[in-house]
Design a protein around this motif. Structure first.
Motif, mmCIF file in Angstrom:
data_model
loop_
_atom_site.group_PDB
_atom_site.id
_atom_site.type_symbol
_atom_site.label_atom_id
_atom_site.label_comp_id
_atom_site.label_asym_id
_atom_site.label_seq_id
_atom_site.Cartn_x
_atom_site.Cartn_y
_atom_site.Cartn_z
ATOM 1 N N UNK A 1 0.776 -1.228 0.000
ATOM 2 C CA UNK A 1 0.000 0.000 0.000
ATOM 3 C C UNK A 1 0.805 1.274 0.000
ATOM 4 N N UNK A 2 1.718 1.418 0.951
ATOM 5 C CA UNK A 2 2.435 2.671 1.114
ATOM 6 C C UNK A 2 3.331 2.979 -0.073
ATOM 7 N N UNK A 3 4.074 1.989 -0.541
ATOM 8 C CA UNK A 3 5.062 2.230 -1.580
ATOM 9 C C UNK A 3 4.493 2.181 -2.988
ATOM 10 N N UNK A 4 3.458 1.392 -3.209
ATOM 11 C CA UNK A 4 2.979 1.187 -4.581
ATOM 12 C C UNK A 4 1.487 1.424 -4.742
ATOM 13 N N UNK A 5 0.662 0.750 -3.965
ATOM 14 C CA UNK A 5 -0.758 0.627 -4.276
ATOM 15 C C UNK A 5 -1.578 1.876 -4.032
ATOM 16 N N UNK A 6 -1.344 2.589 -2.944
ATOM 17 C CA UNK A 6 -2.233 3.686 -2.557
ATOM 18 C C UNK A 6 -2.368 4.768 -3.614
ATOM 19 N N UNK A 7 -1.279 5.057 -4.304
ATOM 20 C CA UNK A 7 -1.351 6.066 -5.353
ATOM 21 C C UNK A 7 -2.321 5.683 -6.450
ATOM 22 N N UNK A 8 -2.326 4.405 -6.841
ATOM 23 C CA UNK A 8 -3.239 3.946 -7.881
ATOM 24 C C UNK A 8 -4.686 3.931 -7.399
ATOM 25 N N UNK A 9 -4.891 3.747 -6.105
ATOM 26 C CA UNK A 9 -6.256 3.690 -5.574
ATOM 27 C C UNK A 9 -6.916 5.060 -5.506
ATOM 28 N N UNK A 10 -6.143 6.084 -5.168
ATOM 29 C CA UNK A 10 -6.757 7.361 -4.827
ATOM 30 C C UNK A 10 -6.377 8.523 -5.747
ATOM 31 N N UNK A 11 -5.417 8.316 -6.649
ATOM 32 C CA UNK A 11 -5.030 9.398 -7.553
ATOM 33 C C UNK A 11 -5.114 8.913 -8.991
ATOM 34 N N UNK A 12 -4.718 9.776 -9.926
ATOM 35 C CA UNK A 12 -4.651 9.353 -11.320
ATOM 36 C C UNK A 12 -3.526 8.332 -11.469
ATOM 37 N N UNK A 13 -3.715 7.397 -12.381
ATOM 38 C CA UNK A 13 -2.724 6.342 -12.560
ATOM 39 C C UNK A 13 -1.404 6.894 -13.082
#
Length: 521
Positions: A57-69
């Motif tokens: 989550x912290x390093x990879x996943x969260x950005x894809x979940x909540x922001x533009x890819x």
């Protein structure tokens, strides 16, 4: 200590440059400010992770979940190569430490041996690597504690035949150094430059602490994570910040800011303040033992950062954000292609064969710290998008820290300020070695690389900056956690899904996760 595996020479040697430019008072104040900033940024990361924990989550996943890819793509690759850049930074720091202790011309052979140890150890079976990681972590923590006790003994006169030093260096040459110009403005510039140099010890600390808190304590067991993350990150920040602040006080006792050995006569990285104090005290054997311990710390930290970088790249591949070849593992569960790709950055350390190790290490320091400031900004933006989506969907966050959202705004302001002020290092020619244009490039190149990565993904997949929200279900794992090994390697666009509130009468979200290098003893 959550970042114990990556605890390296940013504290033992990197702080020497900060002490030289700012003085002992500036160094102590910088460590206090950076500790507060680390707590603010860690709570920013943890509040997002608590709502829906993930292995990556912290390093990879969260950005894809909540922001533009596209932003997520740029930030994940930024974190991957920045963690990889820490490896040549640590190996060149080892060269500085070794060269100043025992000068010699065999720089290439020394560096080749150290690099071979760092890279070769990452091909060990993960179980063996993690066992050695715990050993090296205790060596580094023991080194930090021992050096602090020795500094305390010198300061209070606890060693036989030694006059108590006290805080004599705070009086002469002074508590704060003047940088570029004289007077109050010079001391202010010295403090700000000291803050920049001190940040190396805290770079990526919020992400690593948050990542550590998302991981279960026992291999293969089901862990109730979301309820434990807030307390875990708070404890880890305190365990990290308190020893760092004490060490900054000790280093101000051990050496004056005008000591030329701190910066190798102004060329860049120099000898540790601890070693200077021990040598000046004419203590037998101890300086040699401390030098070897610091050398081992830099080698061990290089191993850890290569592990983190390669596993980040492997995770990106498994989640479909990087070529599938990087998720290939051998029979010992080592992602050998990801290790090979990440280890390519170690070649930058061999620049020190042509140029001074002190100079090379200084440039690498600017590269990794500026990348850390960018990563912190991305974490703040992720938090803002996360909170906005909760508000729009009228969902209550699983946990809210008292310092938020002020902590996020503080993190955005300070990270942006330090990122922009990186050019302060490109000051007058008589202060720093090397062409000014190259120094400025090292301070700001990550901004350009981040923009290029964003544009590359934007035009490659033709995705809009703001994507249409897709449902996220909190009562089951994400597609990458559900899929088997074969389906993980397939390229797939990340999906946002509906944010569902977790009922108060339901237990915390459960995940079956594998351990990483941060597993407990």
């Amino acid at each position: 200590m959550a970042i114990g595996p990556t605890l390296g020479t940013g504290l033992f040697i990197g702080a020497g440059q900060a002490l030289a430019v700012g003085g002992p008072a500036s160094l102590l104040l910088s460590y206090i400010i950076l500790s507060l900033l680390t707590y603010a940024m860690t709570t920013t990361v943890a509040e997002v992770s608590t709502h829906m924990p993930s292995r990556y989550g912290t390093l990879v996943t969260n950005g894809y979940l909540y922001m533009s890819s596209s932003i997520a793509f740029a930030s994940t690759y930024l974190r991957w190569y920045a963690l990889a850049l820490f490896v040549p930074y640590e190996t060149t720091t080892a060269m500085v430490n070794l060269g100043l202790w025992k000068p010699g011309t065999a720089v290439g052979s020394r560096l080749a041996i150290i690099t071979a140890i760092v890279v070769g150890s990452n091909f060990l079976p993960e179980k063996a690597f993690k066992a050695s990681e715990r050993l090296f972590t205790w060596i580094k923590i023991g080194t930090m504690a021992t050096l602090f006790v020795l500094a305390l003994a010198l300061g209070l006169g606890g060693l036989d035949g030694q006059t108590p030093w006290g805080f004599k260096y705070w009086k002469q040459p002074g508590a704060m150094n003047e940088y570029i110009i004289s007077g109050v403005r010079g001391r202010a510039l010295g403090f700000f430059h000291c803050l920049l140099d001190s940040s190396i010890a805290f770079t990526f600390a919020p992400e690593l602490i948050g990542h550590h808190a998302e991981i279960p304590a026992v291999l293969g067991e089901s862990a109730i994570l979301s309820a434990t993350i807030p307390g875990k990150v708070t404890s880890d920040v305190l365990q990290t910040a308190f020893p760092y602040i004490l060490s900054s006080v000790a280093m101000g006792v051990m050496a004056p800011f005008n000591e030329t050995r701190l910066t190798n006569n102004g060329t860049g990285s120099g000898i540790s303040p601890y070693l200077i104090g021990l040598k000046d005290a004419h203590i037998q054997i101890i300086p040699t033992i401390a030098t070897i311990a610091i050398l081992l710390s830099s080698v061990a930290s290089g191993r850890s950062f290569l592990f983190l970088s390669s596993r980040t790249l492997c995770a990106m591949s498994e989640l479909g954000h990087a070529p599938s070849v990087f998720s290939s593992r051998n029979r010992w569960d080592v992602p050998y292609m990801a290790v090979l790709a990440s280890s390519l950055f170690t070649s930058l350390g061999f620049i020190s064969v042509k140029y001074s190790s002190s100079v090379t290490n200084n440039y690498l320091l600017r590269l990794v710290t500026s990348a850390g400031f960018l990563s912190s900004l991305v974490s703040c933006i992720t938090y803002r998008h996360f909170r906005q989506r909760l508000r729009v969907n009228r969902i209550t966050s699983r946990h809210s820290f008292a310092v938020q959202p002020f902590g996020t705004y503080l993190g955005m302001f300070v990270s942006t300020l330090l990122l922009i002020a990186g050019g302060l290092w490109g000051g007058p020619k008589d202060k720093v070695k090397g062409p000014r244009s190259i120094r400025l490039l090292a301070s700001y190149i990550n901004i350009g690389l981040f923009a290029l990565l964003f544009l590359f993904h934007r035009f490659q997949d033709a995705v809009p900056v703001v994507e249409v929200e897709r449902p996220i279900e909190m009562n089951r794992r994400r597609w990458a956690d559900q899929a088997g090994p074969e389906s993980r390697t397939q390229k797939a666009l990340p999906r946002r899904r509906k944010l569902d509130a977790i009922p108060e009468n339901v237990g915390a979200f459960e995940l079956n996760l594998n351990q990483t290098m941060f597993e407990g003893p």
